[in-house]
Design a protein around this motif. Structure first.
Motif, PDB file in Angstrom:
ATOM      1  N   PRO A  59      43.901  40.088 -26.053  1.00 16.52           N
ATOM      2  CA  PRO A  59      44.542  41.379 -25.785  1.00 16.52           C
ATOM      3  C   PRO A  59      43.497  42.485 -25.722  1.00 16.52           C
ATOM      4  CG  PRO A  59      45.743  40.162 -27.483  1.00 16.52           C
ATOM      5  CD  PRO A  59      44.464  39.412 -27.232  1.00 16.52           C
ATOM      6  N   GLY A  60      43.652  43.373 -24.765  1.00 18.47           N
ATOM      7  CA  GLY A  60      42.680  44.435 -24.571  1.00 18.47           C
ATOM      8  C   GLY A  60      41.528  44.039 -23.676  1.00 18.47           C
ATOM      9  N   GLU A  61      41.495  42.767 -23.251  1.00 18.72           N
ATOM     10  CA  GLU A  61      40.498  42.305 -22.287  1.00 18.72           C
ATOM     11  C   GLU A  61      41.138  41.652 -21.067  1.00 18.72           C
ATOM     12  OE1 GLU A  61      37.848  39.732 -24.407  1.00 18.72           O
ATOM     13  OE2 GLU A  61      36.790  41.403 -25.390  1.00 18.72           O
ATOM     14  N   THR A  62      42.321  41.057 -21.275  1.00 18.48           N
ATOM     15  CA  THR A  62      43.080  40.432 -20.193  1.00 18.48           C
ATOM     16  C   THR A  62      44.525  40.893 -20.304  1.00 18.48           C
ATOM     17  OG1 THR A  62      41.650  38.482 -20.269  1.00 18.48           O
ATOM     18  CG2 THR A  62      43.767  38.255 -19.130  1.00 18.48           C
ATOM     19  N   TRP A  63      45.099  41.257 -19.161  1.00 15.24           N
ATOM     20  CA  TRP A  63      46.471  41.775 -19.144  1.00 15.24           C
ATOM     21  C   TRP A  63      47.293  41.074 -18.061  1.00 15.24           C
ATOM     22  CZ3 TRP A  63      42.073  44.578 -19.421  1.00 15.24           C
ATOM     23  CH2 TRP A  63      41.907  45.483 -20.476  1.00 15.24           C
ATOM     24  N   ALA A  64      48.547  40.772 -18.376  1.00 17.81           N
ATOM     25  CA  ALA A  64      49.521  40.451 -17.346  1.00 17.81           C
ATOM     26  C   ALA A  64      49.971  41.758 -16.717  1.00 17.81           C
ATOM     27  CB  ALA A  64      50.717  39.718 -17.946  1.00 17.81           C
ATOM     28  N   ILE A  65      50.212  41.743 -15.417  1.00 16.87           N
ATOM     29  CA  ILE A  65      50.689  42.907 -14.695  1.00 16.87           C
ATOM     30  C   ILE A  65      52.178  42.706 -14.423  1.00 16.87           C
ATOM     31  CG2 ILE A  65      50.474  44.304 -12.606  1.00 16.87           C
ATOM     32  CD1 ILE A  65      47.611  43.170 -12.305  1.00 16.87           C
ATOM     33  N   ASP A  66      52.993  43.618 -14.932  1.00 21.78           N
ATOM     34  CA  ASP A  66      54.435  43.589 -14.675  1.00 21.78           C
ATOM     35  C   ASP A  66      54.832  44.764 -13.802  1.00 21.78           C
ATOM     36  OD1 ASP A  66      54.930  41.345 -16.177  1.00 21.78           O
ATOM     37  OD2 ASP A  66      55.810  42.422 -17.878  1.00 21.78           O
ATOM     38  N   ASP A  67      55.709  44.529 -12.811  1.00 22.61           N
ATOM     39  CA  ASP A  67      56.384  45.637 -12.149  1.00 22.61           C
ATOM     40  C   ASP A  67      57.836  45.622 -12.610  1.00 22.61           C
ATOM     41  OD1 ASP A  67      57.632  43.616 -10.726  1.00 22.61           O
ATOM     42  OD2 ASP A  67      56.852  44.217  -8.767  1.00 22.61           O
ATOM     43  N   GLU A  68      58.708  46.340 -11.937  1.00 25.30           N
ATOM     44  CA  GLU A  68      60.095  46.438 -12.393  1.00 25.30           C
ATOM     45  C   GLU A  68      60.816  45.097 -12.330  1.00 25.30           C
ATOM     46  OE1 GLU A  68      61.719  48.021  -8.031  1.00 25.30           O
ATOM     47  OE2 GLU A  68      62.135  49.125  -9.866  1.00 25.30           O
ATOM     48  N   ASN A  69      60.288  44.145 -11.583  1.00 24.93           N
ATOM     49  CA  ASN A  69      60.920  42.832 -11.455  1.00 24.93           C
ATOM     50  C   ASN A  69      60.259  41.758 -12.298  1.00 24.93           C
ATOM     51  OD1 ASN A  69      62.864  43.676  -9.463  1.00 24.93           O
ATOM     52  ND2 ASN A  69      61.167  43.777  -8.000  1.00 24.93           N
ATOM     53  N   GLY A  70      59.224  42.128 -13.078  1.00 27.31           N
ATOM     54  CA  GLY A  70      58.579  41.154 -13.940  1.00 27.31           C
ATOM     55  C   GLY A  70      57.155  40.852 -13.536  1.00 27.31           C
ATOM     56  N   PHE A  71      56.716  39.635 -13.805  1.00 24.75           N
ATOM     57  CA  PHE A  71      55.320  39.240 -13.632  1.00 24.75           C
ATOM     58  C   PHE A  71      54.856  39.419 -12.192  1.00 24.75           C
ATOM     59  CE2 PHE A  71      52.000  36.163 -12.664  1.00 24.75           C
ATOM     60  CZ  PHE A  71      51.093  36.382 -13.690  1.00 24.75           C
ATOM     61  N   ALA A  72      53.670  40.073 -12.032  1.00 22.85           N
ATOM     62  CA  ALA A  72      53.137  40.320 -10.689  1.00 22.85           C
ATOM     63  C   ALA A  72      51.689  39.894 -10.533  1.00 22.85           C
ATOM     64  CB  ALA A  72      53.275  41.803 -10.345  1.00 22.85           C
ATOM     65  N   GLY A  73      50.991  39.584 -11.634  1.00 21.80           N
ATOM     66  CA  GLY A  73      49.597  39.195 -11.503  1.00 21.80           C
ATOM     67  C   GLY A  73      48.855  39.328 -12.816  1.00 21.80           C
ATOM     68  N   VAL A  74      47.524  39.277 -12.735  1.00 24.10           N
ATOM     69  CA  VAL A  74      46.657  39.341 -13.915  1.00 24.10           C
ATOM     70  C   VAL A  74      45.456  40.213 -13.586  1.00 24.10           C
ATOM     71  CG1 VAL A  74      45.116  38.009 -15.430  1.00 24.10           C
ATOM     72  CG2 VAL A  74      47.355  37.083 -14.810  1.00 24.10           C
ATOM     73  N   ILE A  75      44.995  40.967 -14.577  1.00 24.43           N
ATOM     74  CA  ILE A  75      43.774  41.754 -14.440  1.00 24.43           C
ATOM     75  C   ILE A  75      42.980  41.632 -15.730  1.00 24.43           C
ATOM     76  CG2 ILE A  75      44.858  43.906 -15.252  1.00 24.43           C
ATOM     77  CD1 ILE A  75      43.094  45.356 -13.117  1.00 24.43           C
ATOM     78  N   GLY A  76      41.663  41.629 -15.614  1.00 20.17           N
ATOM     79  CA  GLY A  76      40.829  41.497 -16.801  1.00 20.17           C
ATOM     80  C   GLY A  76      39.564  42.321 -16.709  1.00 20.17           C
ATOM     81  N   LEU A  77      39.058  42.712 -17.865  1.00 21.15           N
ATOM     82  CA  LEU A  77      37.795  43.441 -17.937  1.00 21.15           C
ATOM     83  C   LEU A  77      37.000  42.852 -19.098  1.00 21.15           C
ATOM     84  CD1 LEU A  77      36.208  45.767 -16.644  1.00 21.15           C
ATOM     85  CD2 LEU A  77      37.175  47.285 -18.367  1.00 21.15           C
ATOM     86  N   GLU A  78      36.236  41.817 -18.791  1.00 20.76           N
ATOM     87  CA  GLU A  78      35.398  41.145 -19.786  1.00 20.76           C
ATOM     88  C   GLU A  78      33.974  41.104 -19.243  1.00 20.76           C
ATOM     89  OE1 GLU A  78      37.454  37.495 -21.421  1.00 20.76           O
ATOM     90  OE2 GLU A  78      38.673  37.882 -19.642  1.00 20.76           O
ATOM     91  N   GLY A  79      33.318  42.232 -19.306  1.00 21.80           N
ATOM     92  CA  GLY A  79      31.992  42.334 -18.713  1.00 21.80           C
ATOM     93  C   GLY A  79      32.049  42.746 -17.261  1.00 21.80           C
ATOM     94  N   GLU A  80      33.073  42.265 -16.540  1.00 23.81           N
ATOM     95  CA  GLU A  80      33.280  42.700 -15.170  1.00 23.81           C
ATOM     96  C   GLU A  80      34.776  42.732 -14.884  1.00 23.81           C
ATOM     97  OE1 GLU A  80      32.832  38.815 -12.374  1.00 23.81           O
ATOM     98  OE2 GLU A  80      30.971  39.563 -13.262  1.00 23.81           O
ATOM     99  N   LEU A  81      35.144  43.481 -13.864  1.00 23.21           N
ATOM    100  CA  LEU A  81      36.547  43.626 -13.477  1.00 23.21           C
ATOM    101  C   LEU A  81      36.959  42.485 -12.564  1.00 23.21           C
ATOM    102  CD1 LEU A  81      39.122  45.513 -13.387  1.00 23.21           C
ATOM    103  CD2 LEU A  81      38.173  46.392 -11.238  1.00 23.21           C
ATOM    104  N   GLY A  82      38.066  41.829 -12.898  1.00 22.57           N
ATOM    105  CA  GLY A  82      38.630  40.793 -12.044  1.00 22.57           C
ATOM    106  C   GLY A  82      40.147  40.924 -12.024  1.00 22.57           C
ATOM    107  N   TYR A  83      40.762  40.525 -10.938  1.00 29.11           N
ATOM    108  CA  TYR A  83      42.215  40.652 -10.824  1.00 29.11           C
ATOM    109  C   TYR A  83      42.735  39.754  -9.715  1.00 29.11           C
ATOM    110  CZ  TYR A  83      40.623  43.674  -7.068  1.00 29.11           C
ATOM    111  OH  TYR A  83      39.972  44.149  -5.958  1.00 29.11           O
ATOM    112  N   TRP A  84      44.000  39.434  -9.783  1.00 24.05           N
ATOM    113  CA  TRP A  84      44.697  38.787  -8.675  1.00 24.05           C
ATOM    114  C   TRP A  84      46.177  39.129  -8.774  1.00 24.05           C
ATOM    115  CZ3 TRP A  84      48.614  35.457  -9.904  1.00 24.05           C
ATOM    116  CH2 TRP A  84      48.572  34.829 -11.160  1.00 24.05           C
TER     117      TRP A  84
END
Length: 338
Positions: A59-84
């Motif tokens: 927690p605080g390094e990797t996050w699930a991304i939710d919109d109003e309909n629920g799960f939409a992706g993942v984003i992380g910041l562990e030394g570098e920014l990554g997302y999908w």
């Protein structure tokens, strides 16, 4: 250093991964359109792969991304920014919105350094997101393992500095009638000198005198430029109009200040500006409490604070360069969500 575990934006909630994310995440990464652009992601992606990933996602390094309909992706910041993002939400601007929120939290630390990221050669969509946020190409690409038949891809590296972040993401906070934005000494010093140096205003502020000389106004602005973390002041402008006041946020403890042109007192500008400023500051910096005070001979400021939800917590003595000696003041605290 991990950031906040939960970060909210206008449309999204970024939160820790949990067991309920297994099915939608596995389904999303089972889409070849998604996994094709990712490194070191098994394909096909199995529930066991999710469990291994979730066990390492702090927690605080990797996050699930939710919109109003629920799960939409993942984003992380562990030394570098990554997302999908899951393919069904592509094209909605979620990657930009989520990344901006994560990076704003990162740069809220005064000591925060540059951030690295990258995109596959040919992934124009990802390159566009990073460029929009302020990343610049590092000038080289490296080969990385990939979850595609070719086994390796060319990953083009990019870097984001604080200066580039601020330049690409200018601060602008709007209300119905007002805009809060960074001050510019060349543009604003005359209005600041007139408003802050007014004999009715200067004695209510800590570091202002009446009259307020140009060199002191410029130094005041320079000390509190917007750099992405608490310890700044913003101008309050009429929409498409002149400067009419200023707001500020100091750190340790978080404390707000504000002032409005005396010619415009009684029109609700202070309440309007501070209401939106408080909500923005709480969301931007994860503040759990904000303090404020006013001199006892300025009860109008107390009425504004109470209207905003501040509670009176005591009294004390304050100083102002616009006064000859210390004077009684009243202390307040604001607790978001109470």
């Amino acid at each position: 250093m991990p950031l906040r575990a939960v970060i909210r934006t206008a449309r999204l909630t970024l939160r820790p991964l949990g067991p309920a994310d297994e099915a939608p995440l596995v389904a999303a990464l089972g889409d070849r359109q998604v996994s094709y652009w990712l490194t070191v992601v098994p394909f096909p992606y199995a529930p066991a792969d999710f469990r291994d990933f979730a066990a390492q996602a702090e927690p605080g390094e990797t996050w699930a991304i939710d919109d109003e309909n629920g799960f939409a992706g993942v984003i992380g910041l562990e030394g570098e920014l990554g997302y999908w993002l899951a393919s069904h939400v592509w094209g909605r601007g979620y990657a930009t919105e989520a990344a901006r929120a994560i990076l704003a939290a990162h740069f809220a630390d005064p000591a925060a350094g540059p951030i690295r990221s990258g995109h596959f050669d040919g992934n124009d969509r990802s390159r566009g997101v990073l460029t929009k946020i302020g990343f610049r190409p590092s000038g080289y690409c490296i080969r990385r393992p990939a979850s595609r038949p070719s086994d390796e891809v060319l990953l083009c590296q990019m870097t984001l500095t604080r200066a580039d972040w601020l330049a690409a993401n200018p601060l602008r906070i709007e209300t119905g009638r007002l805009v809060l934005a960074p001050l510019d000494a060349d543009r604003d010093w005359r209005d600041l000198a007139r408003i802050g140096g007014d004999p009715a205003v200067a004695p209510m502020l800590m570091s202002v005198v009446s009259p307020w000389p140009e060199d002191e106004v410029r130094a005041w602005v320079a000390r509190s430029l917007w750099r992405g973390f608490p310890g700044f002041r913003l101008g309050i402008f009429l929409k498409d109009g002149p400067l009419v006041g200023m707001v500020g946020l100091s750190p340790r403890p978080a404390t707000v200040m504000y002032a409005i042109d005396p010619a415009l007192w009684g029109r609700g500008y202070a309440t309007e500006a501070m209401q939106v400023f408080l909500g923005w500051a709480v969301a931007r910096f994860g503040l759990t409490g904000i303090e404020a005070d006013h001199f006892a001979d300025n009860p109008a400021s107390g009425r504004v604070l109470e209207k905003l939800g501040f509670e009176r917590i005591g009294s004390g003595t304050g100083t102002s360069r616009g006064r000859h000696e210390p004077a009684p003041n009243v202390l307040y605290r604001y607790r978001p969500g109470t």
